[in-house]
Each structure stands twice: as C-alpha cells, then as structure tokens.
Design a protein around this motif. Structure first.
Motif, PDB file in Angstrom:
ATOM      1  N   GLN A  98       0.837  -1.198  -0.017  1.00 34.10           N
ATOM      2  CA  GLN A  98      -0.083   0.050   0.175  1.00 34.10           C
ATOM      3  C   GLN A  98       0.734   1.295   0.066  1.00 34.10           C
ATOM      4  OE1 GLN A  98      -3.244  -0.650  -0.122  1.00 34.10           O
ATOM      5  NE2 GLN A  98      -3.999   1.649   0.270  1.00 34.10           N
ATOM      6  N   ILE A  99       2.055   1.090   0.825  1.00 31.93           N
ATOM      7  CA  ILE A  99       2.837   2.230   1.095  1.00 31.93           C
ATOM      8  C   ILE A  99       3.562   2.485  -0.324  1.00 31.93           C
ATOM      9  CG2 ILE A  99       5.008   3.227   1.965  1.00 31.93           C
ATOM     10  CD1 ILE A  99       4.042   2.024   4.736  1.00 31.93           C
ATOM     11  N   ASN A 100       4.090   1.533  -0.967  1.00 29.20           N
ATOM     12  CA  ASN A 100       4.684   1.614  -2.245  1.00 29.20           C
ATOM     13  C   ASN A 100       3.854   2.156  -3.260  1.00 29.20           C
ATOM     14  OD1 ASN A 100       7.107   0.970  -4.032  1.00 29.20           O
ATOM     15  ND2 ASN A 100       5.718  -0.691  -4.650  1.00 29.20           N
ATOM     16  N   HIS A 101       2.441   1.693  -3.373  1.00 27.49           N
ATOM     17  CA  HIS A 101       1.462   2.026  -4.311  1.00 27.49           C
ATOM     18  C   HIS A 101       1.312   3.643  -4.159  1.00 27.49           C
ATOM     19  CE1 HIS A 101      -2.000   2.141  -6.787  1.00 27.49           C
ATOM     20  NE2 HIS A 101      -2.683   2.422  -5.880  1.00 27.49           N
ATOM     21  N   ARG A 102       1.213   3.982  -2.939  1.00 30.81           N
ATOM     22  CA  ARG A 102       0.702   5.528  -2.619  1.00 30.81           C
ATOM     23  C   ARG A 102       2.123   6.328  -3.069  1.00 30.81           C
ATOM     24  NH1 ARG A 102      -1.314   6.191   3.607  1.00 30.81           N
ATOM     25  NH2 ARG A 102      -3.619   5.782   3.011  1.00 30.81           N
ATOM     26  N   ARG A 103       3.219   5.700  -2.589  1.00 28.18           N
ATOM     27  CA  ARG A 103       4.562   6.575  -3.070  1.00 28.18           C
ATOM     28  C   ARG A 103       4.748   6.775  -4.572  1.00 28.18           C
ATOM     29  NH1 ARG A 103       9.783   5.459  -4.171  1.00 28.18           N
ATOM     30  NH2 ARG A 103       9.330   3.235  -4.156  1.00 28.18           N
ATOM     31  N   LYS A 104       4.358   5.910  -5.343  1.00 28.42           N
ATOM     32  CA  LYS A 104       4.320   5.802  -6.890  1.00 28.42           C
ATOM     33  C   LYS A 104       3.582   6.721  -7.227  1.00 28.42           C
ATOM     34  CE  LYS A 104       6.118   1.104  -8.023  1.00 28.42           C
ATOM     35  NZ  LYS A 104       5.549  -0.290  -8.399  1.00 28.42           N
ATOM     36  N   ILE A 105       2.167   6.661  -6.783  1.00 24.61           N
ATOM     37  CA  ILE A 105       1.242   7.711  -7.016  1.00 24.61           C
ATOM     38  C   ILE A 105       1.718   9.224  -6.942  1.00 24.61           C
ATOM     39  CG2 ILE A 105      -1.011   8.607  -6.560  1.00 24.61           C
ATOM     40  CD1 ILE A 105      -1.779   5.744  -6.196  1.00 24.61           C
ATOM     41  N   GLN A 106       2.186   9.417  -5.810  1.00 23.64           N
ATOM     42  CA  GLN A 106       2.848  10.647  -5.281  1.00 23.64           C
ATOM     43  C   GLN A 106       3.878  11.195  -6.410  1.00 23.64           C
ATOM     44  OE1 GLN A 106       3.731  10.146  -1.306  1.00 23.64           O
ATOM     45  NE2 GLN A 106       1.616  11.001  -0.430  1.00 23.64           N
ATOM     46  N   LEU A 107       4.888  10.287  -6.739  1.00 25.37           N
ATOM     47  CA  LEU A 107       5.930  10.383  -7.493  1.00 25.37           C
ATOM     48  C   LEU A 107       5.294  10.920  -8.952  1.00 25.37           C
ATOM     49  CD1 LEU A 107       8.840  10.275  -7.387  1.00 25.37           C
ATOM     50  CD2 LEU A 107       9.002   8.073  -8.438  1.00 25.37           C
ATOM     51  N   ALA A 108       4.513  10.138  -9.383  1.00 25.09           N
ATOM     52  CA  ALA A 108       3.902  10.464 -10.600  1.00 25.09           C
ATOM     53  C   ALA A 108       3.133  11.697 -10.535  1.00 25.09           C
ATOM     54  CB  ALA A 108       2.797   9.208 -11.039  1.00 25.09           C
ATOM     55  N   ASN A 109       2.534  12.015  -9.574  1.00 24.79           N
ATOM     56  CA  ASN A 109       1.849  13.299  -9.654  1.00 24.79           C
ATOM     57  C   ASN A 109       3.069  14.301  -9.356  1.00 24.79           C
ATOM     58  OD1 ASN A 109      -0.770  12.175  -9.541  1.00 24.79           O
ATOM     59  ND2 ASN A 109      -0.919  12.167  -7.375  1.00 24.79           N
ATOM     60  N   THR A 110       3.869  14.242  -8.679  1.00 23.77           N
ATOM     61  CA  THR A 110       5.028  15.130  -8.576  1.00 23.77           C
ATOM     62  C   THR A 110       5.692  15.510  -9.951  1.00 23.77           C
ATOM     63  OG1 THR A 110       5.558  14.605  -6.218  1.00 23.77           O
ATOM     64  CG2 THR A 110       6.913  15.942  -7.397  1.00 23.77           C
ATOM     65  N   GLU A 111       6.112  14.447 -10.805  1.00 24.70           N
ATOM     66  CA  GLU A 111       6.547  14.352 -12.007  1.00 24.70           C
ATOM     67  C   GLU A 111       5.689  15.214 -13.112  1.00 24.70           C
ATOM     68  OE1 GLU A 111       7.859  10.536 -13.085  1.00 24.70           O
ATOM     69  OE2 GLU A 111       9.483  10.459 -11.883  1.00 24.70           O
ATOM     70  N   LYS A 112       4.277  14.832 -12.713  1.00 29.05           N
ATOM     71  CA  LYS A 112       3.352  15.395 -13.781  1.00 29.05           C
ATOM     72  C   LYS A 112       3.287  16.938 -13.666  1.00 29.05           C
ATOM     73  CE  LYS A 112      -1.469  14.849 -14.998  1.00 29.05           C
ATOM     74  NZ  LYS A 112      -2.954  14.662 -14.525  1.00 29.05           N
ATOM     75  N   GLN A 113       3.478  17.283 -12.280  1.00 27.26           N
ATOM     76  CA  GLN A 113       3.326  18.579 -12.005  1.00 27.26           C
ATOM     77  C   GLN A 113       4.282  19.399 -12.275  1.00 27.26           C
ATOM     78  OE1 GLN A 113       2.584  18.674  -7.778  1.00 27.26           O
ATOM     79  NE2 GLN A 113       0.454  18.154  -7.856  1.00 27.26           N
ATOM     80  N   ALA A 114       5.712  18.861 -12.348  1.00 24.36           N
ATOM     81  CA  ALA A 114       6.841  19.320 -12.863  1.00 24.36           C
ATOM     82  C   ALA A 114       6.677  19.487 -14.195  1.00 24.36           C
ATOM     83  CB  ALA A 114       8.142  18.484 -12.205  1.00 24.36           C
ATOM     84  N   TRP A 115       6.197  18.394 -14.817  1.00 24.49           N
ATOM     85  CA  TRP A 115       6.285  18.418 -16.247  1.00 24.49           C
ATOM     86  C   TRP A 115       5.185  19.431 -16.807  1.00 24.49           C
ATOM     87  CZ3 TRP A 115       2.346  17.695 -19.860  1.00 24.49           C
ATOM     88  CH2 TRP A 115       2.440  17.543 -21.190  1.00 24.49           C
ATOM     89  N   GLU A 116       4.216  19.539 -16.194  1.00 23.74           N
ATOM     90  CA  GLU A 116       3.091  20.556 -16.433  1.00 23.74           C
ATOM     91  C   GLU A 116       3.684  22.144 -16.241  1.00 23.74           C
ATOM     92  OE1 GLU A 116      -0.957  18.354 -15.814  1.00 23.74           O
ATOM     93  OE2 GLU A 116      -0.371  19.793 -14.230  1.00 23.74           O
ATOM     94  N   LYS A 117       4.416  22.072 -14.937  1.00 27.06           N
ATOM     95  CA  LYS A 117       5.136  23.586 -15.026  1.00 27.06           C
ATOM     96  C   LYS A 117       6.042  24.009 -15.943  1.00 27.06           C
ATOM     97  CE  LYS A 117       7.056  26.319 -11.093  1.00 27.06           C
ATOM     98  NZ  LYS A 117       7.714  26.341  -9.887  1.00 27.06           N
ATOM     99  N   ARG A 118       6.948  22.820 -16.211  1.00 26.99           N
ATOM    100  CA  ARG A 118       7.728  23.127 -17.300  1.00 26.99           C
ATOM    101  C   ARG A 118       7.124  23.519 -18.657  1.00 26.99           C
ATOM    102  NH1 ARG A 118      10.794  19.150 -15.064  1.00 26.99           N
ATOM    103  NH2 ARG A 118       9.757  17.478 -16.495  1.00 26.99           N
ATOM    104  N   ALA A 119       5.980  22.808 -19.050  1.00 22.03           N
ATOM    105  CA  ALA A 119       5.316  23.268 -20.297  1.00 22.03           C
ATOM    106  C   ALA A 119       4.689  24.524 -20.128  1.00 22.03           C
ATOM    107  CB  ALA A 119       4.072  22.143 -20.324  1.00 22.03           C
TER     108      ALA A 119
END
Lengths: 152, 381
Positions: free
Chosen positions: B191-212
């Motif tokens: 569960q923790i791993n799953h949450r961490r992956k989702i958080q990481l994906a969200n952070t990356e997505k936000q960073a990518w969106e910010k760059r874009a």
C-alpha cells in the motif's frame, strides 16, 4: 470325576442370584416398591441384538422397555431417575422418554448374574453416533442395579 | 507480469486506503478461529478419555475389581468360622474383571476368571482350606496388577499423544499468526509503495506541467498557460462572480535595443524587466509572456483607480531599473501598457486578447511609456 461334575451342577444351581439379595427397590416420593428380580427375569419379553461395548461382541439382550416398565409400576410417565448399583455406583438419567432405554435381564438367553453385570442392567437400543468400541462413552449404562428413584 | 502488477495496483486503489487493515483483521480472525477449533478438539478428546466426573474411567474397572478382590481375600483370611457363602466382594471382583476388553486383550484374564470360579466353588463345598484359596486369588491379583499397569500405560501414551497433538496445534496456530502478521505487513508495504508511486507520478506530472507552462528565459508563465488560464476562466462560472482585468505591456523600441546591444543583452533586459514587474504585482496576479517582448498580466482587480495605480507601479518599476537605451524615452528602457477590464459579458479568448492589444496599441500611438485603460479609455501618463 463324577463327583466333580455333580458338585459343578450343584454350584450352578446355587447361582449368585440365589446367593445374594435379588430385589429391585423402586422409589417414587413416598411410594417404595420392592420388586422380585426373578419375576422381572421371567416376564422379560423385549429383545435387542447389538454389539455390546462391555463384551466386545454382538449379544442378544432381553429385558423390559424401561420407560414402559416405570409407567407400569408407577402409573405415570417418568423422565428423570437416579439409579444405584449394588456397589454404590450411581447415575442420574434424564429425558427417559424417547431415549430407547432397556432394562436388561438376559444376555444370549441366560439370566444375568452379579458376575455378568446383573441381575439388572440398563442399555440403550439406539446409541446414535457413539463408537461402541469406546467403553468410556457408555459409562451411564449402569450394571447391577438395586435401586431406582424417581426425581421428577 | 506488467498486467498482473497493474491489476494489483487497480485492486489496491479500489479497495481503498484501509484495505490492508481489513485483510489483516480477516487473517487474525482466521487464526483465532483455528486456535479456538484446535483447543475445542483437544478439550473434547481430553474430556472423552479423562472424564472424572462420571466415575467409570476416574477409576479403571480393573482397579475396582482389584479393590473388591482384596476385600474378599481379607474376609476369607480373617474368617475364624467356616464361611457360609462366598463373599459378595468376590462376585464384584469377578464382574469388574469380566469385561470384553480385558478378556480379549489379556491372556491372564480368562485364567483369572476361572481361578475365581474355582475359589467360589471351593468356598461353597469347603473342599480346600481358606489359605490355599487366598493363595489362588493372589495369582488373580497379579493378573489384575498387570492389566492395570498396561491400562495406565495406555493412558500415559494417550496423554502424550494428546499433548503432542496440542503442541502441534499450538505450533500451527503460531505459524498462522506469524503468517497473518507477515501478510498484513506485506499488504501495508504494498500500500505504501503504491501510494509513493502515485505521489511520485503526481509530482513528476506537476513538474512537467510547470515546465510546459513556463517561459524558460524569464520564468514567467507562457502563452500556452495564458490560453489555458483564460479558457478555464471563460468556461467556468467564476467569471460572473469574479471579473478580471488584462494588462498587456511591451518594451518600447526593443528592436533597436537588440540591434544596439545584441540579443544576449536583450534577453537580460527581458529578465530584469519581467522581474521588476513581478515585484510590482500582488501575489494573486499572474504574468504571462505572450510573445517576443510582449507580456500579459491578469489580475482580479477591476477598479479603474486601482488599476491605474497598479499600472503606474509597473511603469515606475521598469523606469527604476534605469537600463540605458539610447533610442528610448529619456534614454532608458520603458514600457507601454494597455489595460482592459473584462466585465461579465461572454468573451472568446481572442476577443479579450484583441481588446487589450488594442489598448496597448493606443498607448504606443500616444507616445509610449504610458498606460491606456479601457473601457474607460482614460489614459494615464
């Protein structure tokens, strides 16, 4: 040799029922009946063939339907009794009605003696799922009965 | 493998944050049920074989036979006068030994029963002296002792088996409890791993969106971000409750600035100007690079006086930089500013941009280094 056979015959005549008190005491409140065991032996008509846990073989039992026997002498239905043996062993039986108890007087046609767990014994003609090889499951099949007291 | 991983992730998402707690509780419930069943089974077995309440097995039949034999022997030995009949205890001793389990299993038992028959016969017809009868019964006593010892051994063996069964059951239960702990731990880690992956994906997505959505040179938001912002604003109901104003500015004579100082310094001027403007804005105001040296500021401020004040701060912020510009007004870099207040009537993005662009054009045609505000059409210098 001849003398020995005659003595054995005489001994057989003097069976334990003759040697020792052979009565059954039936108590119901203030009523106390003393029944002659020989009469009970003579009047036994019920028959049942089953594997006997204390004999480890199939035996033909003869005796009385216990529920009907109590009703015959006490003139009412009985559901709970305390039964006492010659040696003081006691069991309390409840739910007599419908439990197929049989008051046994004979085994394989022979009247029971003290030495064959008589002169009166109780068995059940329906043992349900109990294993007849396990004696400990039949410790309420009291032997050598000398007293029955109604506790309704 | 990939499919099964995504299946597990989907399952975990569907089960929710408390899924591992539920599964852990189920594991513990299963372990408890097993322990209870095991204990119940052992209890039943123990009761069946060691029931002391009802008497029969509290004292083995052979023990009772032996007790009565001893009593009979005592009577025979201590009898001064000839015995009238065999003691009843001898019959009871016979009865309790005359049991199928003993006669079929122990060779000495049928022989002992015969010896007791002989003793009884002898007592009846007084054929042999009492001491010889007692001697005969001693043999029976020996047999009874060997039967009792064997039965006690059976009991001990049975007790050992039941204890072993209990131990095995306890080991199974312990293993099950440990397994349920491990399952719960595994599910928790999953569960923790799953949450961490989702958080990481969200952070990356936000960073990518910010760059874009960010202009890489000035750090302001870019034109795509402006379109997205205005699109969301125009499509949303917020516009009715919360009117906005657009302020478009560009650097006066920036082409000649680039020609004079080169594009590298031109880029530096853009960075300094946008930085100064950003300081002049409020926290909620947003600055977008529309293209080249043209920028748009979006603010929720709609009052003409306040907008005029903001515009003045922006003009002064750039002037205060005092960036030398030989072709510019007063020899420094300045900006021209057009302001358009968007009221609650329906707009297209192009309409808004066109409207503010026109006010900027007016500011330029009126001599630059100034602001023009619409719809009041009031110009401020």
């Amino acid at each position: 040799m001849m003398l020995k056979r005659v003595s054995a015959f005489l001994i057989a005549l003097l069976t334990s029922s003759m040697l020792y008190a052979a009565t059954l005491e039936l108590v119901d409140g203030d009523t106390r009946l003393v029944l002659d065991v020989d009469a009970l032996v003579a009047s036994a008509t019920e028959s049942h063939v089953a594997f006997a846990p204390f004999r480890k073989r199939t035996v033909e039992f003869r005796g009385h339907d216990f529920e009907a026997f109590l009703q015959q002498y006490l003139k009412h239905k009985v559901s709970r009794v305390n039964v006492t043996a010659v040696d003081g062993y006691q069991v309390s039986l409840s739910g007599i009605e419908g439990q197929t108890w049989m008051l046994v007087t004979h085994e394989d046609g022979k009247p029971l003696e003290l030495r064959t767990h008589g002169p009166l014994r109780l068995i059940q003609t329906n043992i349900g799922d109990r294993d007849p090889n396990n004696m400990s499951l039949f410790d309420d099949w009291i032997w050598m009965i000398e007293r029955i007291e109604v506790v309704d | 493998m990939k499919e099964s991983k995504s299946l597990i992730n989907a399952l975990l998402s569907r089960l929710g944050n408390y899924s591992f707690i539920g599964l852990a509780v189920l594991s513990f419930a299963a372990a408890t049920a097993l322990i209870y069943t095991n204990n119940q089974r052992i209890d039943d077995e123990t009761r069946a074989y060691f029931d002391t309440q009802r008497g029969l097995y509290g004292e083995l039949l052979v023990d009772r036979s032996r007790r009565y034999l001893v009593m009979a022997m005592d009577k025979i030995v201590n009898s001064k006068a000839p015995i009238a009949k065999p003691p009843e205890e001898l019959e009871l001793a016979y009865a309790f030994l005359n049991v199928g389990e003993y006669t079929s299993r122990f060779d000495c038992v049928p022989d002992s029963l015969a010896k007791m028959d002989t003793a009884r016969e002898a007592l009846l017809i007084k054929s042999i002296p009492n001491d010889q009868i007692v001697g005969l019964l001693f043999r029976v006593l020996e047999c009874q002792q060997s039967v009792a010892a064997s039965k006690q051994s059976d009991k001990r063996k049975l007790a050992t088996e039941i204890l072993q069964s209990s131990e095995d059951g306890r080991t199974d239960s312990t293993a099950l409890i440990i397994a349920s702990y491990l399952v719960a731990l595994f599910l928790w880690l999953l569960q923790i791993n799953h949450r961490r992956k989702i958080q990481l994906a969200n952070t990356e997505k936000q960073a990518w969106e910010k760059r874009a959505l960010t202009d890489p040179l000035t750090g302001t938001l870019n034109r795509a971000a402006l379109n997205e912002y205005l699109n969301a604003y125009l499509e949303g109901e917020d516009r009715v409750r919360r009117p906005i104003s657009l302020l478009m500015y560009d650097i006066d004579y920036f082409k000649s600035y680039n020609d004079k100082f080169g594009h590298v310094q031109g880029d530096q001027a853009l960075i300094q100007v946008t930085g100064a403007i950003q300081h002049a804005l409020r926290a909620d105001d947003k600055q977008f690079r529309y293209g080249g040296e043209e920028f748009v500021v979006v603010t929720e401020m709609t009052d003409a006086t306040q907008l005029a004040a903001l515009a003045e701060r922006m003009l002064n912020a750039v002037r205060s930089l005092e960036l030398a510009h030989p072709s510019g007004n007063q020899g420094i870099v300045t900006i021209s500013l057009g302001v358009y207040v968007a009221n609650d009537q329906p707009y297209e993005i192009s309409e808004l941009v066109d409207a503010v662009d026109k006010t900027l054009y007016q500011a330029k045609t009126q001599g630059r280094n100034r602001t023009v505000i619409r719809p009041s059409a009031r110009s401020v210098q």
